[in-house]
Design a protein around this motif. Structure first.
Motif, PDB file in Angstrom:
ATOM      1  N   UNK A   1       0.869  -1.268   0.085  1.00 30.37           N
ATOM      2  CA  UNK A   1       0.008  -0.062   0.215  1.00 30.37           C
ATOM      3  C   UNK A   1       1.034   1.071   0.150  1.00 30.37           C
ATOM      4  N   UNK A   2       0.621   2.342  -0.817  1.00 34.02           N
ATOM      5  CA  UNK A   2       1.250   3.428  -0.865  1.00 34.02           C
ATOM      6  C   UNK A   2       0.491   4.426   0.019  1.00 34.02           C
ATOM      7  N   UNK A   3       1.506   5.098   0.801  1.00 33.74           N
ATOM      8  CA  UNK A   3       0.750   6.333   1.789  1.00 33.74           C
ATOM      9  C   UNK A   3       1.011   7.521   1.110  1.00 33.74           C
ATOM     10  N   UNK A   4       0.069   8.354   0.610  1.00 33.73           N
ATOM     11  CA  UNK A   4       0.100   9.421  -0.373  1.00 33.73           C
ATOM     12  C   UNK A   4       0.082  10.850   0.541  1.00 33.73           C
ATOM     13  N   UNK A  65       0.464  12.729  13.582  1.00 28.54           N
ATOM     14  CA  UNK A  65       0.546  12.946  12.411  1.00 28.54           C
ATOM     15  C   UNK A  65       0.137  11.570  11.725  1.00 28.54           C
ATOM     16  N   UNK A  66      -0.933  11.636  10.855  1.00 30.46           N
ATOM     17  CA  UNK A  66      -1.417  10.563  10.484  1.00 30.46           C
ATOM     18  C   UNK A  66      -0.822  10.460   8.731  1.00 30.46           C
ATOM     19  N   UNK A  67      -1.125   9.243   8.320  1.00 26.90           N
ATOM     20  CA  UNK A  67      -1.140   9.083   6.846  1.00 26.90           C
ATOM     21  C   UNK A  67      -2.160   8.278   6.205  1.00 26.90           C
ATOM     22  N   UNK A  68      -2.363   8.580   5.322  1.00 23.37           N
ATOM     23  CA  UNK A  68      -3.472   7.944   4.340  1.00 23.37           C
ATOM     24  C   UNK A  68      -3.072   6.860   3.304  1.00 23.37           C
ATOM     25  N   UNK A  69      -3.292   5.631   3.320  1.00 20.09           N
ATOM     26  CA  UNK A  69      -2.680   4.813   2.209  1.00 20.09           C
ATOM     27  C   UNK A  69      -3.919   4.428   1.352  1.00 20.09           C
ATOM     28  N   UNK A  70      -3.995   4.240   0.126  1.00 21.54           N
ATOM     29  CA  UNK A  70      -4.874   3.733  -0.871  1.00 21.54           C
ATOM     30  C   UNK A  70      -4.205   2.892  -1.795  1.00 21.54           C
ATOM     31  N   UNK A  71      -4.914   1.789  -2.086  1.00 25.72           N
ATOM     32  CA  UNK A  71      -4.404   0.765  -3.076  1.00 25.72           C
ATOM     33  C   UNK A  71      -5.716   0.108  -4.053  1.00 25.72           C
ATOM     34  N   UNK A  72      -5.273   0.239  -5.108  1.00 24.71           N
ATOM     35  CA  UNK A  72      -6.172  -0.716  -6.070  1.00 24.71           C
ATOM     36  C   UNK A  72      -6.358  -1.830  -6.175  1.00 24.71           C
ATOM     37  N   UNK A  82     -11.106   0.490  -4.369  1.00 23.87           N
ATOM     38  CA  UNK A  82      -9.700   0.669  -3.448  1.00 23.87           C
ATOM     39  C   UNK A  82      -9.961   0.083  -2.259  1.00 23.87           C
ATOM     40  N   UNK A  83      -8.679  -0.151  -1.651  1.00 25.01           N
ATOM     41  CA  UNK A  83      -8.845  -0.045  -0.150  1.00 25.01           C
ATOM     42  C   UNK A  83      -7.941   0.774   0.666  1.00 25.01           C
ATOM     43  N   UNK A  84      -8.315   1.092   1.958  1.00 24.09           N
ATOM     44  CA  UNK A  84      -7.749   2.113   2.343  1.00 24.09           C
ATOM     45  C   UNK A  84      -7.239   1.767   3.903  1.00 24.09           C
ATOM     46  N   UNK A  85      -6.058   2.239   4.207  1.00 19.33           N
ATOM     47  CA  UNK A  85      -5.633   2.320   5.659  1.00 19.33           C
ATOM     48  C   UNK A  85      -5.041   3.740   6.263  1.00 19.33           C
ATOM     49  N   UNK A  86      -5.433   4.020   7.328  1.00 21.34           N
ATOM     50  CA  UNK A  86      -5.133   5.143   8.041  1.00 21.34           C
ATOM     51  C   UNK A  86      -4.396   4.908   9.228  1.00 21.34           C
ATOM     52  N   UNK A 100     -13.084  -1.726   0.989  1.00 20.19           N
ATOM     53  CA  UNK A 100     -13.537  -1.555  -0.252  1.00 20.19           C
ATOM     54  C   UNK A 100     -14.369  -0.079  -0.514  1.00 20.19           C
ATOM     55  N   UNK A 101     -13.656   0.489  -1.506  1.00 14.23           N
ATOM     56  CA  UNK A 101     -14.306   1.839  -1.782  1.00 14.23           C
ATOM     57  C   UNK A 101     -14.488   1.636  -3.273  1.00 14.23           C
TER      58      UNK A 101
END
Length: 134
Positions: A1-4, A65-72, A82-86, A100-101
């Motif tokens: 997962x990439x955290x953008x 400080x939080x980061x949001x990761x999204x992956x297809x 997409x799925x997501x992790x914060x 699932x988004x």
């Protein structure tokens, strides 16, 4: 997962308990999913169709400080799944996951439009290809 994206938890992001308000983090997730999809699909007309169960696993407090990761995980005909992790940037502790988004690509009339994408593309690769083609 990439955290953008990173967010700094400020006083206006807190609930009455002094921790990160769930509605605020969900708004951040929705925005990140939209931005990610717009870049992937090269179309500004992208909307959120569905968000699965949201799992709040821990919290954040003011100053974190939080980061949001999204992956297809799936390319549909006119959609992206997409799925997501914060997570907390410093401790790496997961705060929220969304399995699932579904984001839908739209045409100029607001109707689903096939996007023709089958894999993740990076902007730097698109730019390099354009340079090579010119």
């Amino acid at each position: 997962m990439r955290f953008h994206t990173r967010k700094w938890v400020k006083p206006e992001d807190l609930n009455a308990n002094g921790t990160l308000f769930g509605g605020k983090v969900l708004a951040w997730i929705d925005e990140e999913a939209a931005l990610y999809s717009i870049i992937q699909l090269e179309n500004r007309r992208v909307v959120t169709k569905y968000m699965s169960e949201i799992n709040f696993m821990s919290t954040a407090i003011e100053g974190d400080v939080i980061e949001i990761g999204i992956d297809v995980f799936k390319f549909g005909k006119s959609s992206l799944n997409l799925n997501c992790e914060v997570r907390n940037k410093m401790t790496q502790e997961t705060i929220v996951t969304v399995d699932n988004i579904i984001m839908v690509n739209l045409d100029e009339h607001g109707k689903p439009k096939p996007h023709g994408k089958t894999k993740i593309e990076f902007v730097k690769d698109r730019l390099a290809k354009k340079e090579k083609d010119n």
